[in-house]
Write a protein that holds these residues in place. Structure first.
Motif, short mmCIF file in Angstrom:
data_model
loop_
_atom_site.label_atom_id
_atom_site.label_comp_id
_atom_site.label_asym_id
_atom_site.label_seq_id
_atom_site.Cartn_x
_atom_site.Cartn_y
_atom_site.Cartn_z
N LEU A 1 32.88 41.05 30.92
CA LEU A 1 33.14 41.76 32.17
C LEU A 1 33.21 40.79 33.35
O LEU A 1 33.99 40.99 34.29
CB LEU A 1 32.04 42.79 32.42
CG LEU A 1 32.07 44.02 31.49
CD1 LEU A 1 30.80 44.85 31.69
CD2 LEU A 1 33.30 44.87 31.75
N GLY A 2 32.43 39.73 33.30
CA GLY A 2 32.45 38.75 34.38
C GLY A 2 33.75 38.00 34.51
O GLY A 2 34.05 37.45 35.57
N ASP A 3 34.55 37.99 33.43
CA ASP A 3 35.83 37.28 33.46
C ASP A 3 36.98 38.15 33.96
O ASP A 3 38.08 37.65 34.20
CB ASP A 3 36.18 36.77 32.05
CG ASP A 3 35.21 35.71 31.57
OD1 ASP A 3 34.62 35.02 32.42
OD2 ASP A 3 35.02 35.59 30.34
N LYS B 1 39.29 39.84 36.36
CA LYS B 1 39.61 39.52 37.76
C LYS B 1 40.11 40.75 38.52
O LYS B 1 40.78 41.61 37.97
CB LYS B 1 40.68 38.42 37.81
CG LYS B 1 40.19 37.05 37.38
CD LYS B 1 41.27 36.01 37.55
CE LYS B 1 40.76 34.59 37.32
NZ LYS B 1 40.23 34.40 35.96
N HIS C 1 38.57 43.32 39.92
CA HIS C 1 37.83 44.58 39.98
C HIS C 1 36.33 44.33 39.90
O HIS C 1 35.61 44.98 39.15
CB HIS C 1 38.26 45.50 38.83
CG HIS C 1 39.68 45.97 38.93
ND1 HIS C 1 40.12 46.78 39.96
CD2 HIS C 1 40.77 45.73 38.15
CE1 HIS C 1 41.41 47.02 39.80
NE2 HIS C 1 41.82 46.40 38.71
N GLU C 2 35.88 43.39 40.69
CA GLU C 2 34.46 43.01 40.65
C GLU C 2 33.55 44.18 40.99
O GLU C 2 32.45 44.30 40.42
CB GLU C 2 34.21 41.85 41.62
CG GLU C 2 34.78 40.51 41.16
CD GLU C 2 36.29 40.40 41.35
OE1 GLU C 2 36.86 41.29 42.03
OE2 GLU C 2 36.88 39.44 40.84
N HIS C 3 33.99 45.07 41.89
CA HIS C 3 33.15 46.21 42.26
C HIS C 3 32.96 47.16 41.08
O HIS C 3 31.94 47.85 40.99
CB HIS C 3 33.78 46.96 43.44
CG HIS C 3 35.14 47.51 43.17
ND1 HIS C 3 36.23 46.71 42.92
CD2 HIS C 3 35.58 48.80 43.07
CE1 HIS C 3 37.30 47.47 42.71
NE2 HIS C 3 36.93 48.73 42.78
N THR D 1 33.33 46.07 37.62
CA THR D 1 32.67 45.35 36.53
C THR D 1 31.17 45.15 36.81
O THR D 1 30.37 45.12 35.87
CB THR D 1 33.35 43.99 36.28
OG1 THR D 1 33.38 43.23 37.49
CG2 THR D 1 34.78 44.20 35.78
N GLU D 2 30.81 45.03 38.07
CA GLU D 2 29.38 44.89 38.40
C GLU D 2 28.62 46.16 38.04
O GLU D 2 27.50 46.11 37.51
CB GLU D 2 29.22 44.56 39.88
CG GLU D 2 29.62 43.14 40.24
CD GLU D 2 29.58 42.89 41.72
OE1 GLU D 2 29.18 43.83 42.47
OE2 GLU D 2 29.96 41.78 42.17
N SER E 1 38.36 45.89 29.92
CA SER E 1 36.99 46.23 30.30
C SER E 1 36.27 46.98 29.18
O SER E 1 35.09 46.75 28.92
CB SER E 1 36.99 47.07 31.58
OG SER E 1 37.49 46.33 32.67
N ALA F 1 44.48 37.90 43.07
CA ALA F 1 43.93 37.87 41.71
C ALA F 1 45.00 37.49 40.70
O ALA F 1 44.76 36.71 39.77
CB ALA F 1 43.31 39.22 41.36
N GLN G 1 45.15 33.91 38.42
CA GLN G 1 45.24 33.90 36.96
C GLN G 1 46.48 33.15 36.49
O GLN G 1 46.42 32.40 35.50
CB GLN G 1 45.27 35.34 36.43
CG GLN G 1 45.27 35.46 34.92
CD GLN G 1 43.95 35.05 34.29
OE1 GLN G 1 42.94 34.91 34.99
NE2 GLN G 1 43.95 34.83 32.99
#
Length: 328
Positions: free
Chosen positions: A27-29, A31, A33-35, A37-38, A65, A175, A179
């Motif tokens: 999930l940390g990878d 890109k 959609h950090e809000h 994946t957190e 995801s 993003a 990539q």
């Protein structure tokens, strides 16, 4: 390694599909959609995963995801505890009654629950969705469902109310560009700044489209530039779309139609794609509010008719002809 072996290895690398080779593994990878994946990572950390519904356009990270969740939950055993089905291929009630129920019933060891990922769930029939709702209730103690769809409005309310809904928007240009540059560096590809911008424009928030475009353009030449990207992705340059519209607004229908014919016939762009590019570019044109409203109105009408099966060229020519008329 011998020279022949090195060449064979290089050839094998060239045959790899980059969208799989560079698919994020955690999930940390993911890109852009950090809000999201957190929040997903917090569910995993607490081992408290609810049913999930991922809604959004193609190529923005929904499937990635879901797979990343399984890998973080189960590690090397993720394939034995994760069932992926595509509802557009198997959209009837039987897939719910048979495959999903059989997987949910089967035994498993060492984990509190298994995960069923149903891609393109909005393709399920209403009867199949009703059966799925009952299955979600019946096996909620040992199974978690992750549903993916393009349009959440096509998912019945009883299913939506049982899920935590995450809406994936098209990826930001930054993003996608990051990539693309990362993959180009890893593959030793020379890419120009305008090449990156062209890939970002052609992708329109779809990471898969950007990576596929990069791989295809890299095969054509040693350097990936704007010209190579637009050629391989069959995308019109923004300035070509702008010129076509401005000619129509100026009343020069003949020249505007000639530009359209070039895009459809010589470049080979689909009429639906031209409509999409027109829609994306309306507010980038130097148009008055009245002209922009007129253009949006005609775009909506043409898009509806093309979707309903009307001739693409006729509808686009009618669009340009209507813009050429003086409505003042």
């Amino acid at each position: 390694m011998s020279e022949a072996a090195e060449e064979a290895a290089e050839s094998a690398r060239g045959r790899e599909v980059w969208i799989e080779k560079y698919r994020p593994q955690s999930l940390g990878d993911v890109k852009g959609h950090e809000h999201i994946t957190e929040r997903l990572a917090s569910y995993i950390e607490r081992n408290d995963l609810p049913h999930l519904l991922f809604a959004g356009p193609a190529g923005v990270g929904k499937t990635t995801s879901a797979v990343a969740i399984a890998k973080e939950l189960y590690g090397d055993d993720w394939r034995e505890n994760f069932l992926e089905l595509n509802a557009s291929d198997q959209r009837g009630i039987d897939v719910v009654r048979d495959r999903i129920k059989n997987f949910a019933r089967s035994s498993f060891g060492g984990h509190d629950y298994r995960v069923i990922f149903l891609d393109e769930a909005d393709a399920l029939t209403s009867d199949a969705q009703s059966a799925l709702r009952r299955t979600m209730e019946q096996f909620s103690n040992n199974t978690r469902f992750v549903l993916s769809c393009n349009y959440s409005s096509q998912i019945i309310d009883p299913i939506q109310s049982r899920c935590a809904v995450f809406r994936f928007s098209p990826l930001a240009d930054e993003a996608v560009a990051a990539q693309v540059r990362e993959i180009a560096a890893a593959e030793g590809i020379e890419i120009t700044d305008d090449g990156v911008e062209a890939l970002v424009y052609a992708a329109d928030g779809d990471m898969r489209k950007a990576i596929n475009g990069l791989q295809a353009a890299a095969v054509m030449d040693d350097t990936v530039d704007e010209e190579a990207v637009f050629a391989i992705t069959a995308t019109a340059r923004p300035e070509e779309i702008r010129e076509m519209v401005e000619l129509a607004l100026d009343g020069d229908f003949a020249q505007s139609r000639a530009r359209l014919d070039t895009l459809l016939t010589d470049v080979g762009i689909a009429g639906g794609d031209i409509v999409d590019q027109l829609h994306r570019s309306v507010w980038e044109f130097d148009l008055t509010d009245r002209e922009a409203v007129r253009l949006m109105d005609r775009i909506g009408e043409a898009d509806y008719r093309i979707t309903a099966g009307a001739n693409e060229q006729v509808q686009l020519e009618a669009l340009l002809a209507s813009l050429s008329l003086d409505d003042e």
